[in-house]
Motif scaffolding. Structure first.
Motif, PDB file in Angstrom:
ATOM      1  N   ASN A 584       0.810  -1.226   0.000  1.00  0.00           N
ATOM      2  CA  ASN A 584       0.000   0.000   0.000  1.00  0.00           C
ATOM      3  C   ASN A 584       0.842   1.273   0.000  1.00  0.00           C
ATOM      4  O   ASN A 584       0.577   2.202   0.743  1.00  0.00           O
ATOM      5  N   GLY A 585       1.856   1.298  -0.838  1.00  0.00           N
ATOM      6  CA  GLY A 585       2.675   2.499  -0.937  1.00  0.00           C
ATOM      7  C   GLY A 585       4.139   2.211  -1.195  1.00  0.00           C
ATOM      8  O   GLY A 585       4.938   3.131  -1.369  1.00  0.00           O
ATOM      9  N   SER A 586       4.500   0.939  -1.230  1.00  0.00           N
ATOM     10  CA  SER A 586       5.866   0.526  -1.532  1.00  0.00           C
ATOM     11  C   SER A 586       6.101   0.578  -3.043  1.00  0.00           C
ATOM     12  O   SER A 586       5.191   0.845  -3.826  1.00  0.00           O
ATOM     13  N   VAL A 587       7.342   0.311  -3.448  1.00  0.00           N
ATOM     14  CA  VAL A 587       7.713   0.251  -4.863  1.00  0.00           C
ATOM     15  C   VAL A 587       8.253  -1.141  -5.165  1.00  0.00           C
ATOM     16  O   VAL A 587       9.168  -1.618  -4.484  1.00  0.00           O
ATOM     17  N   TRP A 588       7.686  -1.773  -6.182  1.00  0.00           N
ATOM     18  CA  TRP A 588       8.095  -3.115  -6.602  1.00  0.00           C
ATOM     19  C   TRP A 588       8.713  -3.021  -7.997  1.00  0.00           C
ATOM     20  O   TRP A 588       8.052  -2.575  -8.949  1.00  0.00           O
ATOM     21  N   PRO A 589       9.961  -3.447  -8.177  1.00  0.00           N
ATOM     22  CA  PRO A 589      10.586  -3.363  -9.501  1.00  0.00           C
ATOM     23  C   PRO A 589       9.804  -4.082 -10.598  1.00  0.00           C
ATOM     24  O   PRO A 589       9.687  -3.561 -11.712  1.00  0.00           O
ATOM     25  N   HIS A 590       9.269  -5.281 -10.317  1.00  0.00           N
ATOM     26  CA  HIS A 590       8.564  -5.993 -11.392  1.00  0.00           C
ATOM     27  C   HIS A 590       7.309  -5.249 -11.820  1.00  0.00           C
ATOM     28  O   HIS A 590       6.957  -5.234 -13.007  1.00  0.00           O
ATOM     29  N   ASP A 591       6.626  -4.639 -10.862  1.00  0.00           N
ATOM     30  CA  ASP A 591       5.435  -3.832 -11.140  1.00  0.00           C
ATOM     31  C   ASP A 591       5.808  -2.713 -12.106  1.00  0.00           C
ATOM     32  O   ASP A 591       5.116  -2.456 -13.105  1.00  0.00           O
ATOM     33  N   ASN A 592       6.916  -2.058 -11.834  1.00  0.00           N
ATOM     34  CA  ASN A 592       7.394  -0.980 -12.696  1.00  0.00           C
ATOM     35  C   ASN A 592       7.859  -1.502 -14.049  1.00  0.00           C
ATOM     36  O   ASN A 592       7.683  -0.837 -15.075  1.00  0.00           O
ATOM     37  N   GLY A 593       8.443  -2.707 -14.059  1.00  0.00           N
ATOM     38  CA  GLY A 593       8.869  -3.293 -15.322  1.00  0.00           C
ATOM     39  C   GLY A 593       7.703  -3.559 -16.255  1.00  0.00           C
ATOM     40  O   GLY A 593       7.773  -3.279 -17.467  1.00  0.00           O
ATOM     41  N   LEU A 594       6.615  -4.085 -15.717  1.00  0.00           N
ATOM     42  CA  LEU A 594       5.427  -4.351 -16.535  1.00  0.00           C
ATOM     43  C   LEU A 594       4.806  -3.045 -17.026  1.00  0.00           C
ATOM     44  O   LEU A 594       4.362  -2.942 -18.183  1.00  0.00           O
ATOM     45  N   ILE A 595       4.754  -2.052 -16.157  1.00  0.00           N
ATOM     46  CA  ILE A 595       4.206  -0.758 -16.561  1.00  0.00           C
ATOM     47  C   ILE A 595       5.077  -0.139 -17.655  1.00  0.00           C
ATOM     48  O   ILE A 595       4.563   0.465 -18.616  1.00  0.00           O
ATOM     49  N   ALA A 596       6.391  -0.297 -17.542  1.00  0.00           N
ATOM     50  CA  ALA A 596       7.299   0.232 -18.569  1.00  0.00           C
ATOM     51  C   ALA A 596       7.000  -0.397 -19.928  1.00  0.00           C
ATOM     52  O   ALA A 596       6.942   0.300 -20.952  1.00  0.00           O
ATOM     53  N   LEU A 597       6.809  -1.711 -19.961  1.00  0.00           N
ATOM     54  CA  LEU A 597       6.466  -2.373 -21.221  1.00  0.00           C
ATOM     55  C   LEU A 597       5.141  -1.847 -21.763  1.00  0.00           C
ATOM     56  O   LEU A 597       4.971  -1.697 -22.981  1.00  0.00           O
ATOM     57  N   GLY A 598       4.214  -1.555 -20.854  1.00  0.00           N
ATOM     58  CA  GLY A 598       2.932  -1.004 -21.282  1.00  0.00           C
ATOM     59  C   GLY A 598       3.071   0.391 -21.850  1.00  0.00           C
ATOM     60  O   GLY A 598       2.430   0.741 -22.858  1.00  0.00           O
ATOM     61  N   MET A 599       3.887   1.218 -21.221  1.00  0.00           N
ATOM     62  CA  MET A 599       4.112   2.573 -21.755  1.00  0.00           C
ATOM     63  C   MET A 599       4.703   2.507 -23.151  1.00  0.00           C
ATOM     64  O   MET A 599       4.327   3.280 -24.044  1.00  0.00           O
ATOM     65  N   LYS A 600       5.627   1.589 -23.364  1.00  0.00           N
ATOM     66  CA  LYS A 600       6.223   1.458 -24.690  1.00  0.00           C
ATOM     67  C   LYS A 600       5.175   1.051 -25.718  1.00  0.00           C
ATOM     68  O   LYS A 600       5.214   1.518 -26.864  1.00  0.00           O
ATOM     69  N   ARG A 601       4.262   0.206 -25.325  1.00  0.00           N
ATOM     70  CA  ARG A 601       3.215  -0.246 -26.243  1.00  0.00           C
ATOM     71  C   ARG A 601       2.448   0.942 -26.817  1.00  0.00           C
ATOM     72  O   ARG A 601       2.012   0.917 -27.972  1.00  0.00           O
ATOM     73  N   TYR A 602       2.275   1.972 -25.998  1.00  0.00           N
ATOM     74  CA  TYR A 602       1.523   3.144 -26.433  1.00  0.00           C
ATOM     75  C   TYR A 602       2.432   4.289 -26.905  1.00  0.00           C
ATOM     76  O   TYR A 602       1.953   5.403 -27.125  1.00  0.00           O
ATOM     77  N   GLY A 603       3.719   4.025 -27.042  1.00  0.00           N
ATOM     78  CA  GLY A 603       4.632   5.043 -27.534  1.00  0.00           C
ATOM     79  C   GLY A 603       4.870   6.198 -26.585  1.00  0.00           C
ATOM     80  O   GLY A 603       5.209   7.304 -27.017  1.00  0.00           O
ATOM     81  N   LEU A 604       4.716   5.951 -25.279  1.00  0.00           N
ATOM     82  CA  LEU A 604       4.850   7.014 -24.284  1.00  0.00           C
ATOM     83  C   LEU A 604       6.300   7.090 -23.806  1.00  0.00           C
ATOM     84  O   LEU A 604       6.638   6.859 -22.642  1.00  0.00           O
ATOM     85  N   ASN A 605       7.197   7.438 -24.716  1.00  0.00           N
ATOM     86  CA  ASN A 605       8.626   7.396 -24.422  1.00  0.00           C
ATOM     87  C   ASN A 605       9.072   8.432 -23.400  1.00  0.00           C
ATOM     88  O   ASN A 605      10.028   8.202 -22.652  1.00  0.00           O
ATOM     89  N   VAL A 606       8.401   9.583 -23.347  1.00  0.00           N
ATOM     90  CA  VAL A 606       8.795  10.607 -22.377  1.00  0.00           C
ATOM     91  C   VAL A 606       8.583  10.093 -20.953  1.00  0.00           C
ATOM     92  O   VAL A 606       9.475  10.161 -20.089  1.00  0.00           O
ATOM     93  N   GLN A 607       7.377   9.575 -20.683  1.00  0.00           N
ATOM     94  CA  GLN A 607       7.095   9.020 -19.352  1.00  0.00           C
ATOM     95  C   GLN A 607       7.969   7.801 -19.089  1.00  0.00           C
ATOM     96  O   GLN A 607       8.447   7.592 -17.961  1.00  0.00           O
ATOM     97  N   LEU A 608       8.176   7.012 -20.134  1.00  0.00           N
ATOM     98  CA  LEU A 608       8.960   5.795 -19.986  1.00  0.00           C
ATOM     99  C   LEU A 608      10.402   6.103 -19.578  1.00  0.00           C
ATOM    100  O   LEU A 608      10.959   5.441 -18.696  1.00  0.00           O
ATOM    101  N   GLU A 609      10.997   7.111 -20.179  1.00  0.00           N
ATOM    102  CA  GLU A 609      12.380   7.435 -19.831  1.00  0.00           C
ATOM    103  C   GLU A 609      12.508   7.876 -18.379  1.00  0.00           C
ATOM    104  O   GLU A 609      13.455   7.494 -17.684  1.00  0.00           O
ATOM    105  N   ARG A 610      11.555   8.654 -17.884  1.00  0.00           N
ATOM    106  CA  ARG A 610      11.578   9.041 -16.461  1.00  0.00           C
ATOM    107  C   ARG A 610      11.478   7.819 -15.564  1.00  0.00           C
ATOM    108  O   ARG A 610      12.205   7.687 -14.564  1.00  0.00           O
ATOM    109  N   LEU A 611      10.576   6.922 -15.908  1.00  0.00           N
ATOM    110  CA  LEU A 611      10.370   5.724 -15.096  1.00  0.00           C
ATOM    111  C   LEU A 611      11.627   4.855 -15.090  1.00  0.00           C
ATOM    112  O   LEU A 611      12.080   4.401 -14.025  1.00  0.00           O
ATOM    113  N   LEU A 612      12.211   4.624 -16.259  1.00  0.00           N
ATOM    114  CA  LEU A 612      13.376   3.751 -16.340  1.00  0.00           C
ATOM    115  C   LEU A 612      14.590   4.379 -15.674  1.00  0.00           C
ATOM    116  O   LEU A 612      15.426   3.674 -15.101  1.00  0.00           O
ATOM    117  N   THR A 613      14.693   5.697 -15.723  1.00  0.00           N
ATOM    118  CA  THR A 613      15.791   6.367 -15.021  1.00  0.00           C
ATOM    119  C   THR A 613      15.665   6.166 -13.514  1.00  0.00           C
ATOM    120  O   THR A 613      16.663   5.926 -12.819  1.00  0.00           O
TER     121      THR A 613
END
Length: 734
Positions: A584-613
Motif C-alpha cells: 500500500n505504498g511501496s515500490v516493486w521493480p517488477h510492477d514498474n517493469g510491466l508498466i514500462a512495457l505497457g508505456m512502450k506499447r503506447y509510444g509514451l517514451n517521455v514518461q517511460l524514460e523518467r520511469l526507467l531512469t
C-alpha cells in the motif's frame, strides 16, 4: 506474492498469511550472502556463518526445511576479523577472507593480529555444500593454535523460520557418528519422513566429530593447511548414494549449467559500466534462481521466503525476459501445463483448468498445517498462462509447443469462463474456497491491499483491474492462436469475448475524476476508487484506448505515485497509503517493469524514460546493484538511496527480470517469426546509455548481434547489424 505480506508466516485472525517482521527475519538491512541450486539455498552472514551470534533466518535449506541452522568458525576460540566477503559475479562461489585478532599465546606473549589469513570458499549443489577452508601463516614465527567449527540442525520448516508457531514437532535425534566417520543429525517429522544432515571432514577433527569440532594448527612461517567440509541433505530411508563431486568438480558442473543458460539467451553490454553491473547482476541472479525441471528451466520466486515454484511470479518473470530468453518461457509453460488443476479441491482452492499458485515440499505443507503444498489460490496465474503462451508463440513461432499444451490453454479458458467468472458478468473475480487460503488472490495479496477510497476493505468476490486486463488479453491472444492453428470457430468466439470484456471493463472500472481505472470492484460491483499501480498493467495488455492510456500514464507519473525511484503500489494521499507497507505504498521493480512495457506499447517514451531512469538509479543505489523484491515508497531525497523493506526477498526473480523489461521497453524489440524479422519499434536510449550491444539475439535457429548508438545532437538512435547467423532480417521502425 508473499502469503499476505505484512511481513510472516502465521495465519492472522483475518485469515491472512504473512512473514513476521522481526530482527530474526529482517535480512534486508545487512544483505546476507546467498547461494541457490535446485531446491536448495544457503543464507549466511558476511563471515560465512549461520546464526553464529543470534537467531536469524540463516542456514542451509533444502525442500523447504532448514537442514543446517548453525555454522560457526572460530580461531583460537575467537571470531576472526573480516577482510572481505562476496559471492562471485556468476553466483557460484562464496568467498570470505578473514584474519586473526590479537590472540594470547602465553601470559606475556600474543599472536599479533593480521598474522593468519583464513579463506573460506563455499559452493552449493543440489542438496550439498562443499566448503574449503585455507589457513596460511604470514607471521615470522611458528604458530600453534586451533580452528573450530560448530554445527547444529534444527530441521525447522521454512514457515517456522518465517514466524509460524507449531503445537507439536517431530523427534530430533542426538548427533551420531556413522561407520564411515560421517556425522549425522537426524529428525523424524510428524509426516513420518526422516530428514538427515550428514557432515564429512577432511582431515577429520581432533577427537570424535560432534556439534563442536576442533583442528589443531601447527603452521610454520609461510605454512598452509586446508580443511574441507561436505554437508549433505538427505531424506527418506538411508541408501547407498554416489558421493557428490568434490569442490572443484561441483563448481565446474554448476558453471557449466550457468554457461548453458547464458548461451540460451541474448547477451547485453553497454558503454555504461554501472548499467552493465546492474544487468549482469540481474542475469546472474536469474540463472541462480532458475531450477532445471523435467519440463525445462523454471525460475523459483526468491530467497529466502519463496524459493519454490510460484505460478504468477514465474510467468511474469518469463514475460519480462521473453525477448531475450524464450527458452525460460518454454520451461514455465510446460511446467504449469503439467501441474494444471484437473478437479475440484476446495481445500487447495483448485478448480479444473486453474494454474498453480505455489508448491511446497516441507513437513508443514505435507501435514496441511499450511495450505501451500500444491495450492491454486491466485486469480491471475491462469489468464497470465494464456498470455505467456500467446506471446511465446508470437515471439518464437514454436507452434509445436502450442499444439502440445493446447488442451491446457483451452482448459485455462474454460476456467476463466466458468469458475473465474463467478456471476457470469464477463469479469474475473475471486473468493477463496479454502478456510486457510489467501483472502486476496491477486499479486497484491496482503489482507488489506484491496480497499475503498474511505479505507473500508472490499468484500469478496473481488474483481481486480489488472486481472481483467490479463483476461481480455488471454481471450484475444487465444483467438489469434486458434486462427493460426486453423480453429476458425473458436477464434471468432474468443475474439468476440475479448471485445465484450474490454467494453465491460471500460464501463465498470474507469474513473473520470481520477484519470485512471478503479483498483477493483467489490462483491456489490462498487468500484474501489483508489489510484494504484494495478491500472498500469492494463497498458501492458493494450486494453485502454490511446487517450485513456496517456491519462493513466500521467496519473502514474504524478508525484503522488512516482516517488523518484519508481511508481508506488498506492498513491500518496489514498486512505491506506503507507510507504512502509508491503502493498500500500511501496515500490516493486517488477510492477514498474510491466508498466514500462505497457508505456512502450503506447509510444509514451517521455514518461517511460523518467520511469526507467528511476529504476536504473534504484539499482545503482543498492548493494551489489541487486534490486530487491520491493523497497519503501518514501520520496526520493538528494544524496540518499531508496529505503529498504526489512523482509524483502533478495534476490527475487521478477525483480531481477525487471532489468530485461526495462531494456526491452527502451528498444521496442518484437519479432515476426513468420517473416524472419526482428523489429525495433521507436528505440530510444536515455542520456545515461550512449551505446548498447546485444549479442545472440535469436529468432528460431538464426541469431544476430546488433549495436545501438544514441546521438547526442537530437537523441536519435541508430542501429548497426554486426553479425548475422542464419536467415533473419533486422528492421527499425521509427
Amino acid at each position: 506474492m508473499d502469503e499476505d505480506g505484512t511481513g510472516a508466516v502465521r495465519q492472522d485472525d483475518d485469515g491472512a498469511w504473512s512473514v513476521t517482521a522481526t530482527a530474526a527475519t529482517a535480512l534486508a538491512l545487512y544483505r546476507p550472502r546467498t547461494l541457490k541450486n535446485g531446491s536448495s539455498f544457503l543464507v549466511l552472514d558476511h563471515f560465512g556463518d549461520a546464526q553464529a551470534i543470534g537467531s536469524t533466518a540463516e542456514g542451509l535449506f533444502h525442500d523447504d526445511t532448514r537442514f543446517l541452522s548453525r555454522l560457526s568458525l572460530r580461531l583460537a576460540g575467537l571470531r576472526p576479523l573480516l577482510l572481505s566477503s562476496a559471492v562471485s559475479a556468476d553466483n557460484t562461489v562464496l568467498s570470505v577472507n578473514m584474519t586473526n585478532p590479537d590472540i594470547p599465546v602465553a601470559p606475556d606473549r600474543k599472536l599479533m593480529r593480521d598474522s593468519v589469513h583464513v579463506e573460506r570458499q563455499m559452493v552449493l549443489g543440489s542438496g550439498v555444500v562443499r566448503e574449503r577452508i585455507t589457513l596460511r601463516n604470514f607471521a615470522e614465527t611458528h604458530l600453534s593454535t586451533e580452528m573450530s567449527l560448530t554445527f547444529a540442525a534444527d530441521f525447522a520448516d521454512i514457515f517456522e523460520v518465517r514466524g509460524q508457531k507449531r503445537a507439536r514437532r517431530g523427534e530430533r535425534r542426538a548427533p551420531e557418528i556413522r561407520p564411515d566417520g560421517s556425522l549425522v543429525f537426524a529428525y523424524r517429522g510428524l509426516d513420518d519422513l526422516e530428514r538427515r544432515t550428514r557432515l564429512r571432514f577432511d582431515p577429520a577433527p581432533d577427537g570424535a566429530p560432534g556439534r563442536d569440532n576442533r583442528w589443531p594448527l601447527e603452521l610454520p612461517p609461510g605454512g598452509r593447511q586446508v580443511i574441507e567440509v561436505t554437508i549433505t541433505c538427505e531424506s527418506g530411508p538411508e541408501a547407498e548414494e554416489a558421493e557428490a563431486p568434490g569442490f572443484d568438480g561441483l563448481l565446474a558442473g554448476i558453471r557449466a549449467w550457468c554457461g548453458e543458460r547464458d548461451a540460451a539467451r541474448a547477451q547485453v553490454v553497454s558503454s555504461n559500466q554501472a548499467f552493465n553491473d546492474w544487468f549482469a547482476r540481474s542475469e546472474s541472479d536469474l540463472t541462480m534462481l532458475t531450477t532445471q525441471t523435467p519440463s525445462g528451466p523454471f525460475p523459483y520466486a526468491g530467497i529466502p521466503w519463496f524459493s519454490c515454484p510460484f505460478g504468477r511470479d514465474s510467468i511474469i518473470t518469463a514475460l519480462q525476459c521473453l525477448w531475450a530468453d524464450p527458452e525460460l518461457a518454454r520451461g514455465v509453460l510446460r511446467y504449469h501445463a503439467k501441474l494444471q488443476a484437473t478437479a475440484m479441491d476446495p481445500a487447495r482452492d483448485a478448480e479444473p483448468g486453474k494454474i498453480l499458485h505455489e508448491s511446497r515440499k516441507g513437513e508443514m505443507a505435507a501435514l496441511r498445517e499450511v495450505p501451500f503444498g500444491r495450492y491454486y489460490g491466485s486469480v491471475d496465474s491462469t489468464p497470465l498462462f494464456v498470455v505467456l503462451a500467446t506471446q511465446y508463440a508470437e515471439r518464437t513461432g514454436d507452434w509445436a509447443l502450442i499444439r502440445e499444451i493446447w488442451p491446457n490453454i483451452v482448459a485455462a479458458l474454460g476456467w476463466i469462463e466458468r469458475h473465474g467468472d463467478i456471476d457470469g458478468d464477463l469479469l474475473l473475480e475471486y473468493d477463496r474456497q479454502s478456510l486457510n487460503g489467501l483472502i486476496n488472490q491477486g499479486w497484491k495479496d496482503s489482507w488489506d491491499s484491496v480497499f475503498h477510497e474511505d479505507g473500508r476493505l472490499a468484500d469478496a468476490p473481488i474483481a481486480l483491474i489488472e486481472v481483467q486486463a490479463y483476461a481480455e488479453a488471454a481471450w484475444r491472444g487465444a483467438g489469434r492462436m486458434a486462427k493460426a492453428l486453423g480453429h476458425e470457430d473458436e477464434a471468432a468466439v474468443w475474439t468476440d469475448r475479448a471485445d465484450a470484456v474490454r467494453a465491460r471493463v471500460e464501463e465498470a472500472f474507469w474513473c473520470e475524476e481520477l484519470s485512471t481505472y478503479a483498483l477493483a470492484l467489490d462483491g456489490e460491483k462498487r468500484p474501489c476508487r483508489v489510484r494504484s499501480s494495478n491500472a498500469g498493467h492494463a497498458l501492458l495488455t493494450g486494453l485502454p484506448s490511446p487517450d485513456r492510456a496517456r491519462r493513466i500514464a500521467q496519473t502514474l507519473m504524478a508525484p503522488e505515485s512516482f516517488c523518484g525511484w519508481g511508481i508506488r503500489t498506492i498513491a500518496e494521499g489514498e486512505s491506506r497509503y503507507n510507504p512502509m507497507s508491503y502493498h500500500n505504498g511501496s515500490v516493486w521493480p517488477h510492477d514498474n517493469g510491466l508498466i514500462a512495457l505497457g508505456m512502450k506499447r503506447y509510444g509514451l517514451n517521455v514518461q517511460l524514460e523518467r520511469l526507467l531512469t528511476g529504476l536504473y538509479d534504484s539499482a545503482l543505489s543498492v548493494d551489489m546493484h541487486r534490486l530487491p523484491e520491493l523497497f519503501c515508497g518514501f520520496p526520493r531525497r538528494h544524496g540518499e538511496g531508496p529505503t529498504a523493506y526489512p523482509v524483502a526477498c533478495l534476490p527475487q526473480a521478477w525483480a531481477a527480470a525487471s532489468a530485461y523489461a526495462a531494456l526491452g521497453a527502451m528498444l521496442g524489440v518484437s519479432f515476426r517469426p513468420e517473416e524472419g524479422v526482428i523489429r525495433f519499434q521507436r528505440p530510444f536510449l536515455p542520456a545515461w546509455l550512449e551505446e548498447l550491444r546485444i549479442e545472440n539475439l535469436r529468432l528460431g535457429t538464426a541469431a544476430v548481434d546488433v549495436r545501438l548508438r544514441r546521438h547526442e545532437a537530437d537523441g536519435s538512435v541508430s542501429l548497426n547489424l554486426l553479425r548475422r547467423r542464419g536467415q533473419v532480417e533486422v528492421a527499425v521502425i521509427t
